[in-house]
Motif scaffolding. Sequence first.
Motif, PDB file in Angstrom:
ATOM      1  N   ARG A  15       1.071   9.949  12.723  1.00 24.31           N
ATOM      2  CA  ARG A  15      -0.326   9.519  12.626  1.00 24.31           C
ATOM      3  C   ARG A  15      -1.208  10.651  13.158  1.00 24.31           C
ATOM      4  NH1 ARG A  15      -3.393   5.140  15.866  1.00 24.31           N
ATOM      5  NH2 ARG A  15      -4.821   4.309  14.316  1.00 24.31           N
ATOM      6  N   TYR A  34      -8.010   7.772  11.827  1.00 21.00           N
ATOM      7  CA  TYR A  34      -6.584   8.060  11.955  1.00 21.00           C
ATOM      8  C   TYR A  34      -5.906   7.800  10.617  1.00 21.00           C
ATOM      9  CZ  TYR A  34      -7.529   8.033  16.933  1.00 21.00           C
ATOM     10  OH  TYR A  34      -8.044   8.323  18.170  1.00 21.00           O
ATOM     11  N   SER A  36      -1.964   7.802   8.630  1.00 20.98           N
ATOM     12  CA  SER A  36      -0.513   7.917   8.596  1.00 20.98           C
ATOM     13  C   SER A  36      -0.128   8.683   7.339  1.00 20.98           C
ATOM     14  CB  SER A  36       0.131   6.527   8.571  1.00 20.98           C
ATOM     15  OG  SER A  36      -0.161   5.843   9.765  1.00 20.98           O
ATOM     16  N   GLN A  73      -6.202   3.908   3.693  1.00 22.49           N
ATOM     17  CA  GLN A  73      -5.447   4.654   4.701  1.00 22.49           C
ATOM     18  C   GLN A  73      -6.164   4.840   6.036  1.00 22.49           C
ATOM     19  OE1 GLN A  73      -2.491   4.321   2.749  1.00 22.49           O
ATOM     20  NE2 GLN A  73      -2.036   5.966   4.143  1.00 22.49           N
ATOM     21  N   GLU A  75      -7.782   4.419   9.486  1.00 22.81           N
ATOM     22  CA  GLU A  75      -7.661   3.427  10.553  1.00 22.81           C
ATOM     23  C   GLU A  75      -8.490   3.854  11.760  1.00 22.81           C
ATOM     24  OE1 GLU A  75      -3.488   3.401  11.444  1.00 22.81           O
ATOM     25  OE2 GLU A  75      -3.006   2.149   9.711  1.00 22.81           O
ATOM     26  N   GLY A  79      -5.466   0.910  15.288  1.00 24.08           N
ATOM     27  CA  GLY A  79      -4.639   0.624  14.114  1.00 24.08           C
ATOM     28  C   GLY A  79      -5.280  -0.302  13.100  1.00 24.08           C
ATOM     29  N   THR A  80      -6.463  -0.807  13.390  1.00 22.29           N
ATOM     30  CA  THR A  80      -7.153  -1.659  12.420  1.00 22.29           C
ATOM     31  C   THR A  80      -7.776  -0.787  11.328  1.00 22.29           C
ATOM     32  OG1 THR A  80      -9.208  -1.655  13.696  1.00 22.29           O
ATOM     33  CG2 THR A  80      -7.664  -3.474  14.094  1.00 22.29           C
ATOM     34  N   GLN A  81      -7.972  -1.384  10.171  1.00 21.22           N
ATOM     35  CA  GLN A  81      -8.574  -0.660   9.060  1.00 21.22           C
ATOM     36  C   GLN A  81     -10.004  -0.254   9.400  1.00 21.22           C
ATOM     37  OE1 GLN A  81      -5.400  -0.297   7.343  1.00 21.22           O
ATOM     38  NE2 GLN A  81      -7.037   0.252   5.970  1.00 21.22           N
ATOM     39  N   ALA A  82     -10.350   0.992   9.090  1.00 23.52           N
ATOM     40  CA  ALA A  82     -11.709   1.473   9.335  1.00 23.52           C
ATOM     41  C   ALA A  82     -12.686   0.917   8.299  1.00 23.52           C
ATOM     42  CB  ALA A  82     -11.737   2.990   9.321  1.00 23.52           C
TER      43      ALA A  82
END
Length: 142
Positions: A15, A34, A36, A73, A75, A79-82
């Motif tokens: 990440r 972020y 991955s 993709q 985040e 870890g939540t979706q942006a």
Amino acid sequence: MNLIDRIAQIRKETRRSIEVPEWAKEGEPVPVLYFSVLTTADRAAVRGRLLNEDGRDPDKHQEEERILLLIQQAELEDGTQAFEWGHKDHLIANCEWSVLNRLVAFMYRSTFSPAAKDLLDEAKKKSETTESSGSGLPSESA
């Protein structure tokens, strides 16, 4: 650890983050996104969404495909979706193209697992040793 498990582990370990100063408010921290590793499954999901839900040929709507990949993709630190799927038109209409382009390029850039980075560093050291021993090969800066 078998190879398939190692591949899954690499995805979790690689990440990467990128700051987006263009989206910062004065006096607040610079937003960070972020990402991955981008997989074939990620890309297929977006292409399928364009084709099945929107009825569009992904090959004829590559810019839109890139934005949807970014939405899928990107985040936040936790870890939540942006972004949400519904943000696509807003991003396209309101976000500076060069910023989106920089984020998409970052997303597409290949990532190295820690093990691959170690191998690359080791190869560089061996190359430097060979150069200093007078091999006659051009140096990296040449």
